[in-house]
Design an enzyme around this catalytic site. Structure first.
Site, PDB file in Angstrom:
ATOM      1  N   GLY A  10       0.825  -1.208   0.000  1.00 23.28           N
ATOM      2  CA  GLY A  10       0.000   0.000   0.000  1.00 23.28           C
ATOM      3  C   GLY A  10       0.857   1.256   0.000  1.00 23.28           C
ATOM      4  O   GLY A  10       2.092   1.187   0.004  1.00 23.28           O
ATOM      5  N   LEU A  12       1.332   3.654   2.374  1.00 24.25           N
ATOM      6  CA  LEU A  12       2.179   3.782   3.569  1.00 24.25           C
ATOM      7  C   LEU A  12       3.010   2.522   3.790  1.00 24.25           C
ATOM      8  O   LEU A  12       4.193   2.596   4.124  1.00 24.25           O
ATOM      9  CB  LEU A  12       1.297   4.054   4.805  1.00 24.25           C
ATOM     10  N   ILE A  37      -7.107  -9.627   7.449  1.00 17.69           N
ATOM     11  CA  ILE A  37      -7.118  -9.244   8.874  1.00 17.69           C
ATOM     12  C   ILE A  37      -8.477  -9.435   9.538  1.00 17.69           C
ATOM     13  O   ILE A  37      -8.561  -9.537  10.753  1.00 17.69           O
ATOM     14  CB  ILE A  37      -6.587  -7.800   9.112  1.00 17.69           C
ATOM     15  N   ALA A  60      -6.678  -1.361   5.866  1.00 19.18           N
ATOM     16  CA  ALA A  60      -7.969  -0.786   6.262  1.00 19.18           C
ATOM     17  C   ALA A  60      -8.883  -0.773   5.043  1.00 19.18           C
ATOM     18  O   ALA A  60      -8.426  -0.854   3.909  1.00 19.18           O
ATOM     19  CB  ALA A  60      -7.786   0.645   6.763  1.00 19.18           C
ATOM     20  N   THR A 101      -6.865   7.263  12.056  1.00 16.85           N
ATOM     21  CA  THR A 101      -7.191   8.384  11.167  1.00 16.85           C
ATOM     22  C   THR A 101      -7.709   9.626  11.901  1.00 16.85           C
ATOM     23  O   THR A 101      -8.302   9.507  12.989  1.00 16.85           O
ATOM     24  CB  THR A 101      -8.274   7.919  10.161  1.00 16.85           C
ATOM     25  N   ASP A 102      -7.538  10.782  11.263  1.00 13.80           N
ATOM     26  CA  ASP A 102      -8.126  12.041  11.745  1.00 13.80           C
ATOM     27  C   ASP A 102      -9.662  12.013  11.650  1.00 13.80           C
ATOM     28  O   ASP A 102     -10.338  12.807  12.306  1.00 13.80           O
ATOM     29  CB  ASP A 102      -7.581  13.226  10.919  1.00 13.80           C
ATOM     30  N   TYR A 125     -16.740   5.141   8.062  1.00 15.64           N
ATOM     31  CA  TYR A 125     -15.288   4.941   8.089  1.00 15.64           C
ATOM     32  C   TYR A 125     -14.734   5.345   9.460  1.00 15.64           C
ATOM     33  O   TYR A 125     -14.023   4.575  10.117  1.00 15.64           O
ATOM     34  CB  TYR A 125     -14.633   5.744   6.960  1.00 15.64           C
ATOM     35  N   LYS A 129     -13.148   2.883  12.341  1.00 20.50           N
ATOM     36  CA  LYS A 129     -11.731   3.045  12.715  1.00 20.50           C
ATOM     37  C   LYS A 129     -11.616   3.326  14.213  1.00 20.50           C
ATOM     38  O   LYS A 129     -10.705   2.836  14.879  1.00 20.50           O
ATOM     39  CB  LYS A 129     -11.089   4.177  11.904  1.00 20.50           C
TER      40      LYS A 129
HETATM   41  N1  LIG Z   1      -4.760   7.605   2.701  1.00 20.37           N
HETATM   42  C1  LIG Z   1      -4.985   8.565   3.570  1.00 20.37           C
HETATM   43  O1  LIG Z   1      -5.062   9.750   3.207  1.00 20.37           O
HETATM   44  C2  LIG Z   1      -5.135   8.245   5.036  1.00 20.37           C
HETATM   45  C3  LIG Z   1      -5.423   9.265   5.944  1.00 20.37           C
HETATM   46  C4  LIG Z   1      -5.537   8.949   7.317  1.00 20.37           C
HETATM   47  C5  LIG Z   1      -5.350   7.644   7.745  1.00 20.37           C
HETATM   48  N2  LIG Z   1      -5.116   6.663   6.830  1.00 20.37           N
HETATM   49  C6  LIG Z   1      -4.933   5.285   7.299  1.00 20.37           C
HETATM   50  O2  LIG Z   1      -3.631   4.901   6.891  1.00 20.37           O
HETATM   51  C7  LIG Z   1      -3.592   3.499   6.601  1.00 20.37           C
HETATM   52  C8  LIG Z   1      -2.836   3.260   5.321  1.00 20.37           C
HETATM   53  O3  LIG Z   1      -3.413   3.980   4.244  1.00 20.37           O
HETATM   54  P1  LIG Z   1      -2.844   3.820   2.754  1.00 20.37           P
HETATM   55  O4  LIG Z   1      -3.203   5.051   2.023  1.00 20.37           O
HETATM   56  O5  LIG Z   1      -1.433   3.335   2.778  1.00 20.37           O
HETATM   57  O6  LIG Z   1      -3.764   2.613   2.226  1.00 20.37           O
HETATM   58  P2  LIG Z   1      -3.682   1.693   0.908  1.00 20.37           P
HETATM   59  O7  LIG Z   1      -2.711   2.231  -0.070  1.00 20.37           O
HETATM   60  O8  LIG Z   1      -5.089   1.477   0.465  1.00 20.37           O
HETATM   61  O9  LIG Z   1      -3.086   0.333   1.502  1.00 20.37           O
HETATM   62  C9  LIG Z   1      -3.842  -0.517   2.318  1.00 20.37           C
HETATM   63  C10 LIG Z   1      -3.265  -1.910   2.226  1.00 20.37           C
HETATM   64  O10 LIG Z   1      -4.010  -2.798   3.059  1.00 20.37           O
HETATM   65  C11 LIG Z   1      -4.409  -3.951   2.307  1.00 20.37           C
HETATM   66  N3  LIG Z   1      -5.687  -4.444   2.816  1.00 20.37           N
HETATM   67  C12 LIG Z   1      -6.911  -3.869   2.682  1.00 20.37           C
HETATM   68  N4  LIG Z   1      -7.846  -4.599   3.294  1.00 20.37           N
HETATM   69  C13 LIG Z   1      -7.206  -5.660   3.854  1.00 20.37           C
HETATM   70  C14 LIG Z   1      -7.626  -6.766   4.630  1.00 20.37           C
HETATM   71  N5  LIG Z   1      -8.927  -6.945   4.930  1.00 20.37           N
HETATM   72  N6  LIG Z   1      -6.692  -7.660   5.049  1.00 20.37           N
HETATM   73  C15 LIG Z   1      -5.387  -7.511   4.721  1.00 20.37           C
HETATM   74  N7  LIG Z   1      -4.918  -6.475   3.973  1.00 20.37           N
HETATM   75  C16 LIG Z   1      -5.824  -5.561   3.545  1.00 20.37           C
HETATM   76  C17 LIG Z   1      -4.508  -3.446   0.883  1.00 20.37           C
HETATM   77  O11 LIG Z   1      -4.417  -4.520  -0.039  1.00 20.37           O
HETATM   78  P3  LIG Z   1      -5.415  -4.569  -1.334  1.00 20.37           P
HETATM   79  O12 LIG Z   1      -5.379  -3.211  -1.961  1.00 20.37           O
HETATM   80  O13 LIG Z   1      -4.811  -5.645  -2.184  1.00 20.37           O
HETATM   81  O14 LIG Z   1      -6.784  -4.917  -0.797  1.00 20.37           O
HETATM   82  C18 LIG Z   1      -3.308  -2.510   0.826  1.00 20.37           C
HETATM   83  O15 LIG Z   1      -2.124  -3.228   0.608  1.00 20.37           O
HETATM   84  C19 LIG Z   1      -5.036   3.019   6.680  1.00 20.37           C
HETATM   85  O16 LIG Z   1      -5.206   2.356   7.914  1.00 20.37           O
HETATM   86  C20 LIG Z   1      -5.888   4.285   6.669  1.00 20.37           C
HETATM   87  O17 LIG Z   1      -7.059   4.124   7.431  1.00 20.37           O
HETATM   88  C21 LIG Z   1      -4.995   6.935   5.496  1.00 20.37           C
END
Ligand SMILES: NC(=O)c1ccc[n+]([C@@H]2O[C@H](COP(=O)([O-])OP(=O)(O)OC[C@H]3O[C@@H](n4cnc5c(N)ncnc54)[C@H](OP(=O)(O)O)[C@@H]3O)[C@@H](O)[C@H]2O)c1
Length: 295
Positions: A10, A12, A37, A60, A101-102, A125, A129
Site C-alpha cells: 500500500g 504507507l 485481517i 484498512a 485516522t483524523d 469509516y 476506525k
Molecule cells: N490515505 C490517507 O489519506 C489516510 C489518511 C488517514 C489515515 N489513513 C490510514 O492509513 C492506513 C494506510 O493507508 P494507505 O493510504 O497506505 O492505504 P492503501 O494504499 O489502500 O493500503 C492498504 C493496504 O491494506 C491492504 N488491505 C486492505 N484490506 C485488507 C484486509 N482486509 N486484510 C489484509 N490487507 C488488507 C490493501 O491490499 P489490497 O489493496 O490488495 O486490498 C493494501 O495493501 C489506513 O489504515 C488508513 O485508514 C490513510
C-alpha cells in the site's frame, strides 16, 4: 528486530517496508494475498509462522463512500481486523503498531485536535476506525495507536485508486489549464516517507499509547494545490471551487488538523512543516523522471 508490515504494497506500507529495512530490521511485508485481517485464523496463521517482535498494521477499508455502502464489511476490516491483530500480538508477546485516522473527529473544534480530545466520527469509516482503536487499546498494553491524515506517497493509495492529490493536480493542470479546488476542508497533508521514518523511531521505543502523527502546520486542499503549482512552476489557472461544485456524498470533518501532542511531550516528534515534505516529494519526483547519464 523482526517486523511484520501488513498492507505492505500500500501507499504507507511500501514506505514502511523500505524504512524498517534501511534501519537493519528483518522485515516481512504481508499483502492482502498473505493475510486477511478480518479473519482471526488467517491472522494467526500468517503471524505465528513469522513470530515478529513488532506488527505494523496499515490495512484498512478506507474508501469513505464504500464504507458507507458496506458498513458490515467496514466494521469487519477496520474494527475486528485490529482486534484480531491485537489478540495474536498479545499471544506472541509482540508490539502492535496500528494506524488510524483524523476522521475519528467531527472537525468542529476549530483548533488542532489533541490525543485527549473526545472523538466524534461523522461517518462509517470514522466510526469503524474508532472501534478498531478501542479494540486494540483494550486488548493489549503493548500498542501504539497512531492517527494520521491526508497521506501522499510515491506508491498510490490502493483503496482510493489512481493518483494521489499531488499527481492528480499536476495531471489536471497539464490537461485542462484550469483547476478548481475546495478550500472548505483543512488538513495536515502528510508524506508517507516522513511518517514511515517517524513510525520506525516510535516502534523502537517502549512509550506505548495513543499518538497523533502528521506534518506540522495545516492548509486547505486549495492552499495545498497552490503550493504544488508554485514549487513546480506549473502554468495553471487555479480557482477556489464554488461551495456546491463538488458536493460531498458522505459527511466529512471540515477541520481535522491533529496536534502531535504525545510525540512532542516525549521528545519524539520528528515532523517538519508540510511544505518541507512536499518540496522533498516533488524534488524526488523530478530526480526519478530525469534520464540517467552513464559515463
Ligand atoms: N490515505 C490517507 O489519506 C489516510 C489518511 C488517514 C489515515 N489513513 C490510514 O492509513 C492506513 C494506510 O493507508 P494507505 O493510504 O497506505 O492505504 P492503501 O494504499 O489502500 O493500503 C492498504 C493496504 O491494506 C491492504 N488491505 C486492505 N484490506 C485488507 C484486509 N482486509 N486484510 C489484509 N490487507 C488488507 C490493501 O491490499 P489490497 O489493496 O490488495 O486490498 C493494501 O495493501 C489506513 O489504515 C488508513 O485508514 C490513510
Amino acid at each position: 528486530m523482526k517486523i511484520a508490515v501488513i498492507g505492505a504494497n500500500g501507499q504507507l506500507g511500501s514506505d514502511l517496508v523500505a524504512s524498517f529495512s534501511e534501519k537493519g530490521n528483518a522485515v516481512s511485508g504481508l499483502t492482502h494475498a498473505d493475510i486477511e485481517i478480518s479473519d482471526l485464523s488467517s491472522v494467526a496463521h500468517a503471524l505465528e509462522s513469522i513470530r515478529p517482535q513488532v506488527i505494523v498494521n496499515t490495512a484498512a477499508m478506507h474508501h469513505v463512500e464504500n464504507c458507507e455502502r458496506e458498513p458490515e464489511n467496514a466494521f469487519a476490516v477496520n474494527a475486528l481486523g485490529p482486534r484480531n491483530l491485537a489478540l495474536v500480538a498479545r499471544d506472541l508477546g509482540a508490539v502492535l503498531l496500528h494506524v488510524s485516522t483524523d476522521y475519528v473527529f467531527a472537525g468542529s473544534k476549530g483548533s488542532p485536535y489533541l490525543e485527549e480530545d473526545n472523538p466524534r466520527p461523522l461517518n462509517v469509516y470514522g466510526i469503524t476506525k474508532l472501534a478498531g482503536e478501542h479494540f486494540v487499546r483494550a486488548t493489549t498494553g503493548k500498542h501504539f495507536v497512531v492517527r494520521t491524515s491526508g497521506l501522499y506517497g510515491k506508491s498510490p493509495c490502493r483503496a482510493k485508486g489512481g493518483l494521489n492529490f499531488i499527481e492528480l493536480m499536476l495531471k489536471l493542470a497539464k490537461e485542462r489549464g484550469e483547476v478548481r479546488v475546495v478550500d472548505t476542508e483543512v488538513v495536515s497533508p502528510t508524506s508517507t516517507a516522513e511518517l514511515a521514518e517517524q513510525l520506525v523511531q516510535l516502534s523502537h521505543s517502549d512509550c506505548y499509547g495513543l499518538y497523533h502523527a502528521t506534518a506540522e502546520g495545516s492548509c486547505s486542499w486549495y492552499e495545498f494545490a497552490r503550493e504544488i503549482f508554485a514549487i513546480t512552476d506549473t502554468p495553471v489557472r487555479l480557482k477556489v471551487a464554488a461551495p456546491d461544485e463538488f458536493p460531498a456524498k458522505v459527511p466529512r470533518p471540515k477541520y481535522s488538523v491533529l496536534e502531535n501532542g504525545a510525540l512532542k511531550s516525549r521528545g519524539l516528534n520528528a515532523f517538519k512543516p508540510w511544505q518541507d515534505a512536499l518540496h522533498k516529494y516533488l524534488g524526488n519526483r523530478i530526480k526519478s523522471a530525469s534520464p540517467q547519464i552513464c559515463t
